[in-house]
Design an enzyme around this catalytic site. Structure first.
Site, PDB file in Angstrom:
ATOM      1  N   ILE A   1       0.836  -1.201   0.000  1.00  0.00           N
ATOM      2  CA  ILE A   1       0.000   0.000   0.000  1.00  0.00           C
ATOM      3  C   ILE A   1       0.875   1.256   0.000  1.00  0.00           C
ATOM      4  CG2 ILE A   1      -0.248  -0.129   2.527  1.00  0.00           C
ATOM      5  CD1 ILE A   1      -3.149   1.033   2.105  1.00  0.00           C
ATOM      6  N   CYS A   2       0.375   2.283  -0.683  1.00  0.00           N
ATOM      7  CA  CYS A   2       0.985   3.605  -0.639  1.00  0.00           C
ATOM      8  C   CYS A   2       2.378   3.631  -1.290  1.00  0.00           C
ATOM      9  CB  CYS A   2       1.015   4.071   0.822  1.00  0.00           C
ATOM     10  SG  CYS A   2       1.120   5.844   1.062  1.00  0.00           S
ATOM     11  N   HIS A   3       3.400   4.063  -0.541  1.00  0.00           N
ATOM     12  CA  HIS A   3       4.771   4.161  -1.065  1.00  0.00           C
ATOM     13  C   HIS A   3       5.521   2.830  -1.042  1.00  0.00           C
ATOM     14  CE1 HIS A   3       4.033   8.456  -0.350  1.00  0.00           C
ATOM     15  NE2 HIS A   3       5.044   8.701  -1.159  1.00  0.00           N
TER      16      HIS A   3
ATOM     17  N   SER B   1      -2.938  -0.867  -2.959  1.00  0.00           N
ATOM     18  CA  SER B   1      -3.847   0.248  -2.683  1.00  0.00           C
ATOM     19  C   SER B   1      -3.050   1.540  -2.604  1.00  0.00           C
ATOM     20  CB  SER B   1      -4.621   0.014  -1.385  1.00  0.00           C
ATOM     21  OG  SER B   1      -5.650  -0.934  -1.583  1.00  0.00           O
TER      22      SER B   1
END
Length: 181
Positions: free
Chosen positions: A105-107, A154
Site C-alpha cells: 500500500i501507498c509508497h 492500494s
C-alpha cells in the site's frame, strides 16, 4: 495456520501496518513483523513519529518459505530504507517466485520496484509515485484496491477497508499460478 510477514522498518505509515495486521489476526493468521534489526520499529502518523511496534523476526532470520504471504505498509521513510537492502529485495522476490500473495500500500511500491517485480503487472500506489511505477513497467491505475493474480495494491490509508478485505481474501485463496515477477 497461515503465517504472514509484514515487512517494515522505522518510518512506516502507522495505520497501514496496524489496520491490516489487526484484520489478518482477526482471521486467525499468525502475523510477524519482519524488520532489518531486532527490537522495535517506530511508526509515522499525521506528520510525526508515532507508536513503536515489536519486531518479531529480522530479515536475517527468515525466508519466504516461512510464510504464506507478504504485506508491505507504506510511509515515505520505510520503503526507501528497505529498498537499499539486498536481503529485503531477495525476500520480496521469493514470494513472487513462490506464487504467494503479496500486498503493498501507498509508497511500499518503491520496495517492489527495486526488487524488479512490477513489470507487466496492473497495480496502484500513492499518486506521487505513479511515474516511478509506470517507469518500472507496470500498468498504474487510480483505484482503491487492485488485485492482479495474488498481487494486491492500494493507494493510501483511506483505502484500508478495501485493501484489508482483498488481502485476507487472497491469503485464504493461497498460491496463484499466475503470480510472477
Amino acid at each position: 495456520m497461515k503465517r504472514i510477514a509484514i515487512l517494515a522498518t522505522n518510518g512506516f505509515e502507522e495505520s497501514e501496518l496496524k489496520s491490516p495486521k489487526e484484520a489478518m489476526e482477526k482471521e486467525g493468521f499468525q502475523v510477524d513483523i519482519v524488520s532489518l534489526e531486532s527490537g522495535e520499529i517506530k511508526g509515522w502518523a499525521d506528520g510525526n513519529w508515532s507508536n513503536s511496534y515489536k519486531v518479531d523476526k529480522t530479515i536475517n532470520e527468515v525466508t519466504a518459505d516461512d510464510y504464506n504471504a507478504l504485506m508491505l505498509p507504506g510511509g515515505v521513510i520505510n520503503p526507501d530504507k528497505l529498498r537499499r537492502e539486498e536481503k529485503v529485495l531477495t525476500f520480496v522476490r521469493d514470494f513472487f517466485k513462490q506464487e504467494k500473495p503479496v500486498a503493498a500500500i501507498c509508497h511500499a511500491a518503491w520496495t517492489l520496484i527495486s526488487a524488479d517485480v512490477v513489470k507487466g503487472r496492473k497495480m496502484t500506489s500513492f499518486n506521487s509515485i505513479k511515474d516511478d511505477v509506470v517507469n518500472a513497467g507496470a500498468q498504474w491505475v487510480d483505484e482503491e484496491v487492485v488485485v492482479d493474480q495474488g498481487f494486491v495494491t492500494s493507494r493510501n490509508p483511506n483505502d484500508l477497508p478495501a485493501f484489508n478485505s482483498k488481502l485476507v481474501e487472497e491469503i485464504k485463496e493461497g498460491k496463484h499460478e499466475e503470480q510472477h515477477a
